[in-house]
Design an enzyme around this catalytic site. Structure first.
Site, PDB file in Angstrom:
ATOM      1  N   SER A  87      21.459 -13.119 -10.565  1.00 12.87           N
ATOM      2  CA  SER A  87      22.389 -12.199 -11.206  1.00 12.87           C
ATOM      3  C   SER A  87      23.747 -12.165 -10.513  1.00 12.87           C
ATOM      4  O   SER A  87      24.324 -13.209 -10.279  1.00 12.87           O
ATOM      5  CB  SER A  87      21.728 -10.819 -11.248  1.00 12.87           C
ATOM      6  OG  SER A  87      22.162 -10.117 -12.358  1.00 12.87           O
ATOM      7  N   LYS A 138      25.926 -15.446  -9.114  1.00 11.66           N
ATOM      8  CA  LYS A 138      27.357 -15.779  -9.196  1.00 11.66           C
ATOM      9  C   LYS A 138      27.820 -16.137  -7.773  1.00 11.66           C
ATOM     10  O   LYS A 138      28.548 -17.097  -7.541  1.00 11.66           O
ATOM     11  CB  LYS A 138      28.171 -14.580  -9.722  1.00 11.66           C
ATOM     12  CG  LYS A 138      27.655 -13.949 -11.034  1.00 11.66           C
ATOM     13  CD  LYS A 138      28.519 -12.785 -11.486  1.00 11.66           C
ATOM     14  CE  LYS A 138      27.828 -11.692 -12.295  1.00 11.66           C
ATOM     15  NZ  LYS A 138      27.233 -11.997 -13.566  1.00 11.66           N
ATOM     16  N   TRP A 147      22.005 -10.835 -22.418  1.00 14.83           N
ATOM     17  CA  TRP A 147      23.250 -10.330 -21.798  1.00 14.83           C
ATOM     18  C   TRP A 147      23.934 -11.437 -20.980  1.00 14.83           C
ATOM     19  O   TRP A 147      25.151 -11.528 -20.905  1.00 14.83           O
ATOM     20  CB  TRP A 147      22.872  -9.132 -20.920  1.00 14.83           C
ATOM     21  CG  TRP A 147      23.967  -8.405 -20.204  1.00 14.83           C
ATOM     22  CD1 TRP A 147      24.077  -8.263 -18.849  1.00 14.83           C
ATOM     23  CD2 TRP A 147      25.072  -7.687 -20.780  1.00 14.83           C
ATOM     24  NE1 TRP A 147      25.173  -7.501 -18.546  1.00 14.83           N
ATOM     25  CE2 TRP A 147      25.813  -7.132 -19.717  1.00 14.83           C
ATOM     26  CE3 TRP A 147      25.507  -7.463 -22.085  1.00 14.83           C
ATOM     27  CZ2 TRP A 147      26.962  -6.369 -19.900  1.00 14.83           C
ATOM     28  CZ3 TRP A 147      26.659  -6.699 -22.275  1.00 14.83           C
ATOM     29  CH2 TRP A 147      27.373  -6.171 -21.201  1.00 14.83           C
ATOM     30  N   HIS A 165      15.335 -10.469 -17.368  1.00 12.98           N
ATOM     31  CA  HIS A 165      16.275 -10.679 -16.264  1.00 12.98           C
ATOM     32  C   HIS A 165      15.562 -10.349 -14.955  1.00 12.98           C
ATOM     33  O   HIS A 165      15.328  -9.178 -14.649  1.00 12.98           O
ATOM     34  CB  HIS A 165      17.442  -9.713 -16.506  1.00 12.98           C
ATOM     35  CG  HIS A 165      18.572  -9.855 -15.551  1.00 12.98           C
ATOM     36  ND1 HIS A 165      19.412 -10.950 -15.547  1.00 12.98           N
ATOM     37  CD2 HIS A 165      19.026  -9.030 -14.578  1.00 12.98           C
ATOM     38  CE1 HIS A 165      20.337 -10.782 -14.618  1.00 12.98           C
ATOM     39  NE2 HIS A 165      20.117  -9.629 -14.012  1.00 12.98           N
TER      40      HIS A 165
HETATM   41  C1  GCU Z   1      25.012  -6.221 -14.661  1.00 13.52           C
HETATM   42  C2  GCU Z   1      26.197  -7.123 -14.883  1.00 13.52           C
HETATM   43  C3  GCU Z   1      25.851  -8.598 -14.724  1.00 13.52           C
HETATM   44  C4  GCU Z   1      25.118  -8.826 -13.410  1.00 13.52           C
HETATM   45  C5  GCU Z   1      23.954  -7.880 -13.299  1.00 13.52           C
HETATM   46  C6  GCU Z   1      23.247  -7.898 -11.950  1.00 13.52           C
HETATM   47  O1  GCU Z   1      24.095  -6.399 -15.720  1.00 13.52           O
HETATM   48  O2  GCU Z   1      26.712  -6.843 -16.143  1.00 13.52           O
HETATM   49  O3  GCU Z   1      27.007  -9.391 -14.758  1.00 13.52           O
HETATM   50  O4  GCU Z   1      24.726 -10.159 -13.315  1.00 13.52           O
HETATM   51  O5  GCU Z   1      24.408  -6.534 -13.451  1.00 13.52           O
HETATM   52  O6  GCU Z   1      23.778  -8.355 -10.967  1.00 13.52           O
HETATM   53  O7  GCU Z   1      22.146  -7.371 -11.881  1.00 13.52           O
END
Ligand code: GCU
Length: 421
Positions: free
Chosen positions: A261, A265, A352, A402
């Site tokens: 998540s 990144k 998402w 997720h």
């Molecule tokens: C939120 C956010 C995402 C991210 C995620 C996470 O959903 O919008 O961009 O990847 O949190 O880090 O859990």
């Protein structure tokens, strides 16, 4: 004042509600756009060789991401000292070696400390290692009572027993399902993890974390092209790698950056900026990670920048609701990792993060891998769920939400055995 705060809060909730309800989950609504060519320079010159890629195109792409997406690190900051806080050669019921190593950094009269928890197979060789951050403290990834609880700021979370932004014993072992420690050790890898909040607390406040160590006089937040939190966390991974180069139990030439998540990144940016990482894994990293921004499917740039203004550099704001203006897209971030092994993973229930965008991104990055004679995601047809494609660039979409699961780890290990180990 209370009323005003309430009003501002409601406005925020309303704008979030509007943004989320406008989220596009319909493939037929994805706008048509041109995929920026990784092998065409900003001046329109075609890149034809590895040499040209490394000399001309890679540096200009990296520089664009630095100045306009994640932000530049103002200057270098090296480890001042490290301390083995704790070590046990018979951890996890005699199965592993455990070390907890604290890195200390000093500058501007300020100090930053963070602790790496390391589990290693019990042998006398230098081991390859998966390195990744965790969301709620090192003690959440295992039931192991010896793991030290961080005193750094944490997001409150009732189900983890976190109140007053303080981590407690209650959350020990709460995230074991995300960290397949036994599988990793059995396969002959070490696992190293860090609580990301120790490097930079995940809040829109730049007075804390590593940023404050590198401010110029009277600066109190990063300049528009300077680093946000993702770049700060990536920096923290690279410094862990600096330490690994000194640790005789670790093969620092075989460290794989891993992240889920927002930390996926981070893992990608760490791999792009530090070529010592031997492999990179992006688990469900989505918007601002592996997925293509220009598809505007699921989370968009406007939404991510509004909800998490501290993750990217301020220059990135100009592309919210204006993705057309971006001369790059995230497949070019992936291409910066070439020719090193890269694994992009999605989950069916994680729309998402736009699984199709993550897949296509891995596909479009592949041409740079091909330049090196490596195979990636050659097809534009998305594989079925739970049918991974394993090449130097690998991809899977699994069933479920997720998250990070054993299925993910089984595949990361298989891929690493072939392409990294
Ligand atoms: C939120 C956010 C995402 C991210 C995620 C996470 O959903 O919008 O961009 O990847 O949190 O880090 O859990």
């Amino acid at each position: 004042m209370k009323l005003l705060t309430c009003f501002v809060c409601s406005l925020f909730v309303l704008s979030m509600y509007t943004a989320q309800s406008q989220t596009n989950y319909d493939e037929s609504m994805v706008p048509s756009f041109e995929i920026p060519d990784p092998l065409l320079t900003f001046n329109g010159e075609k890149i034809k060789s590895v040499k040209e890629w490394e000399k001309i195109r890679r540096p200009e792409l990296l520089q664009f991401f630095e100045n306009n997406v994640y932000g530049k690190i103002p200057k270098s900051l090296k480890i001042d000292s490290y301390t083995i806080l704790e070590q046990d050669d018979n951890a996890l019921n005699g199965k592993a070696k455990r070390k907890q190593v604290e890195l200390t950094f000093k500058n501007n009269g300020k100090t930053l400390r963070y602790t790496i928890l390391i589990y290693l197979p019990k042998n006398n060789v230098k081991n390859p290692v998966f390195l990744g951050y965790n969301f709620y403290g090192n003690h959440t990834i295992t039931e192991d009572k010896a793991v030290i609880i961080s005193s750094a700021w944490a997001n409150n979370n009732e189900s983890f027993g976190i109140e007053n932004n303080t981590l407690t014993e209650e959350s020990r072992g709460k995230r074991t399902h995300r960290w397949a420690v036994d599988k990793i050790l059995d396969a002959g890898y070490g696992l190293a993890t860090i609580y990301y909040g120790e490097v930079d607390p995940d809040r829109n406040d730049f007075s804390d974390g590593v940023h404050s160590l590198l401010y110029q006089k009277s600066q109190n937040q990063p300049k528009p092209a300077e680093w946000g939190s993702i770049a700060a966390w990536s920096w923290g991974m690279a410094r862990a790698l600096d330490y690994f180069e000194k640790d005789h139990d670790i093969d620092a030439s075989k460290v794989i950056s891993f992240g889920h998540s927002r930390l996926g990144k981070t893992s990608l940016w760490a791999g792009a900026t530090d070529q010592r990482f031997a492999g990179v894994i992006s688990n469900n990293s989505g918007c601002g990670g592996a997925t293509l921004s220009k598809r505007k499917f699921g989370e968009t740039l406007a939404v991510i920048n509004e909800r998490f203004p501290h993750w990217f550099c301020d220059n990135f704001n100009q592309y919210g609701n204006n993705e057309e203006a971006l001369p790059i897209d995230q497949h070019q971030l992936l291409s910066l990792i070439a020719p090193r092994p890269l694994y992009v993973a999605s989950a069916e229930g994680d729309q998402w993060a736009d699984p199709r965008g993550e897949f296509l991104s891995a596909h479009y990055a592949t041409q740079v891998y091909n330049l090196y004679g490596k195979k990636g995601i050659e097809t534009m047809e998305m594989p079925k769920v739970n049918e991974p494609i394993h090449n130097t660039v690998s991809y899977h979409i699994r069933t479920g939400k997720h998250d990070v699961t054993d299925y993910d780890w089984d595949n990361y290990i298989k891929w690493a055995n072939v392409f990294v180990k």
